[in-house]
Motif scaffolding. Sequence first.
Motif, short mmCIF file in Angstrom:
data_model
loop_
_atom_site.label_atom_id
_atom_site.label_comp_id
_atom_site.label_asym_id
_atom_site.label_seq_id
_atom_site.Cartn_x
_atom_site.Cartn_y
_atom_site.Cartn_z
N TRP A 175 0.82 -1.20 0.00
CA TRP A 175 0.00 0.00 0.00
C TRP A 175 0.86 1.26 0.00
CZ3 TRP A 175 -5.10 0.75 -0.61
CH2 TRP A 175 -5.99 -0.32 -0.37
N VAL A 176 0.44 2.24 -0.80
CA VAL A 176 1.07 3.56 -0.75
C VAL A 176 -0.05 4.60 -0.65
CG1 VAL A 176 1.18 3.80 -3.28
CG2 VAL A 176 2.70 5.15 -1.83
N CYS A 177 0.16 5.57 0.22
CA CYS A 177 -0.83 6.63 0.41
C CYS A 177 -0.32 7.91 -0.26
CB CYS A 177 -1.05 6.88 1.91
SG CYS A 177 -2.35 8.11 2.24
N ILE A 178 -1.17 8.51 -1.08
CA ILE A 178 -0.82 9.74 -1.78
C ILE A 178 -1.64 10.88 -1.16
CG2 ILE A 178 -0.61 10.89 -4.01
CD1 ILE A 178 0.87 8.21 -3.94
N SER A 179 -0.98 11.82 -0.49
CA SER A 179 -1.69 12.98 0.03
C SER A 179 -1.71 14.06 -1.05
CB SER A 179 -1.00 13.51 1.30
OG SER A 179 0.30 13.98 1.02
N GLY A 180 -2.86 14.72 -1.21
CA GLY A 180 -3.01 15.64 -2.34
C GLY A 180 -3.23 14.89 -3.62
N TYR A 198 1.58 -1.11 -7.12
CA TYR A 198 1.23 -0.82 -5.74
C TYR A 198 -0.29 -0.68 -5.58
CZ TYR A 198 6.15 0.62 -5.91
OH TYR A 198 7.49 0.68 -6.12
N ARG A 199 -0.77 -0.85 -4.37
CA ARG A 199 -2.15 -0.56 -4.02
C ARG A 199 -2.20 0.88 -3.52
NH1 ARG A 199 -4.62 -5.25 -0.36
NH2 ARG A 199 -6.55 -4.31 -1.15
N VAL A 200 -3.17 1.64 -3.96
CA VAL A 200 -3.16 3.09 -3.73
C VAL A 200 -4.36 3.55 -2.91
CG1 VAL A 200 -3.07 5.37 -4.81
CG2 VAL A 200 -1.98 3.41 -5.94
N ILE A 201 -4.08 4.37 -1.89
CA ILE A 201 -5.11 5.10 -1.17
C ILE A 201 -4.77 6.58 -1.30
CG2 ILE A 201 -3.85 4.77 1.02
CD1 ILE A 201 -6.57 5.04 2.47
N GLY A 202 -5.78 7.38 -1.62
CA GLY A 202 -5.55 8.81 -1.82
C GLY A 202 -6.23 9.65 -0.75
N ILE A 203 -5.63 10.79 -0.44
CA ILE A 203 -6.22 11.75 0.49
C ILE A 203 -6.35 13.09 -0.23
CG2 ILE A 203 -5.99 12.99 2.68
CD1 ILE A 203 -4.18 10.79 3.69
N ASP A 204 -7.54 13.68 -0.14
CA ASP A 204 -7.76 15.02 -0.69
C ASP A 204 -9.12 15.50 -0.18
OD1 ASP A 204 -7.45 17.40 -2.26
OD2 ASP A 204 -6.21 16.24 -3.65
N GLY A 205 -9.52 16.68 -0.61
CA GLY A 205 -10.77 17.23 -0.11
C GLY A 205 -11.84 17.38 -1.17
N ALA A 220 -8.92 3.25 -2.51
CA ALA A 220 -9.61 3.90 -1.40
C ALA A 220 -9.31 5.39 -1.42
CB ALA A 220 -9.17 3.28 -0.08
N PHE A 221 -10.23 6.16 -0.82
CA PHE A 221 -10.07 7.61 -0.78
C PHE A 221 -10.54 8.14 0.57
CE2 PHE A 221 -11.87 11.90 -1.34
CZ PHE A 221 -10.75 12.57 -1.81
N ILE A 222 -9.77 9.04 1.14
CA ILE A 222 -10.13 9.69 2.40
C ILE A 222 -10.33 11.17 2.13
CG2 ILE A 222 -9.43 10.17 4.78
CD1 ILE A 222 -9.82 7.18 4.16
N ASP A 223 -11.52 11.67 2.46
CA ASP A 223 -11.85 13.08 2.28
C ASP A 223 -11.53 13.82 3.58
OD1 ASP A 223 -13.00 15.58 1.94
OD2 ASP A 223 -14.80 14.81 0.96
N PHE A 224 -10.47 14.61 3.56
CA PHE A 224 -10.04 15.27 4.79
C PHE A 224 -11.02 16.34 5.27
CE2 PHE A 224 -7.84 18.02 1.64
CZ PHE A 224 -8.26 19.27 2.07
N THR A 225 -11.94 16.76 4.40
CA THR A 225 -12.93 17.76 4.82
C THR A 225 -14.07 17.13 5.62
OG1 THR A 225 -14.30 17.59 2.82
CG2 THR A 225 -12.44 19.13 2.76
N LYS A 226 -14.17 15.81 5.57
CA LYS A 226 -15.25 15.11 6.27
C LYS A 226 -14.75 14.17 7.36
CE LYS A 226 -18.44 15.21 2.31
NZ LYS A 226 -19.25 14.38 1.38
N GLU A 227 -13.57 13.63 7.17
CA GLU A 227 -13.04 12.65 8.11
C GLU A 227 -12.38 13.35 9.30
OE1 GLU A 227 -12.76 9.48 9.93
OE2 GLU A 227 -13.35 9.17 7.83
#
Length: 350
Positions: A175-180, A198-205, A220-227
Amino acid sequence: MSPSIPKTQKAVVFETNGGPLEYKDIDVPTPKPNELLINVKYSGVCHTDLHAWKGDWPLDTKLPLVGGHEGAGVVVGMGSNVTGWEIGDYAGIKWLNGSCMNCEYCQKGAEPNCAKADLSGYLHDGSFQQYATADAIQAAKIPKSADLAKAAPILCAGVTVYKALKTADLQAGEWVCISGAGGGLGSLAVQYAKAMGYRVIGIDGGADKGEFVKKLGAEAFIDFTKEKDIVKAVQDATDGGPHGAINVSVSPAAIDQSVQYLRPLGVSVLVGLPAGAKVSASVFDSVVKSIQIRASYVGNRRDTTEALDFFARGLVDCPIKIVGLSELPEVFKLMEEGKILGRMVLDTSK
């Protein structure tokens, strides 16, 4: 026959940091013996260009300055010492315009770390103009089959994230996490990571960025404006935390979080350059988890060739929006507001 080269051209110039961005006529530069003259067709716009204009980095720009360092175009002239290039070749202008090629770092293939590095759009007039010069050794060779508009951002954004992923030194399936992840760098990082296995999880708003990032290949995606708890959300989505994190976001908080959500033995790679930012990491937790914090600058000539090869083979597509060169001030405004999906590319003919 050599193409006809005009004496003047359109460019965007600023006289002082933070001053007016003037779209005006300037002289076409004359290449030095070691340089190419490139008719720039398209130029990507990078967050670094915004910093160069503002002057908020601890490295002074030349003034006046023509910014830009993601230029893709056609060779229309060259200096007397240039070999290996022909008129009509497709060429790219990179952040690293030239280096001494003799120092310890150049000999190791770390030309960007050369103390005498010449930087396009910072110390050397760059690609926000119709004709620009570039060192023939460092200029990128772009395949003739390439779409120049989409190739332009590969020359900085693509190379930068590809080098960062190499720096993370992950294994396929990890897994690799990409912020922005929804921005110009992040959207390419997601695709390169996917292409590298790689398996990818992204963070953005924003939901729009979530849909965009998943279409590019993120699982997967993480919305930093909601989480509320980013660290827990990332760890839950990746069954204990990602093996690597690529920090292309310019948020200092996001960089600190990357060290926290990594699983043991994880690697956090610093890429984005928020002015004045520092990394804050718990020494105890970092030691116990054996976390590594690495930094990745731009790639060298080999990295550039490899990044362009992924693009040329269709494994990476550059999501772009094309606007005219004269619209650069509005692009900077949208960039500051975080409203850009993918990469903005300037058509120098407009």
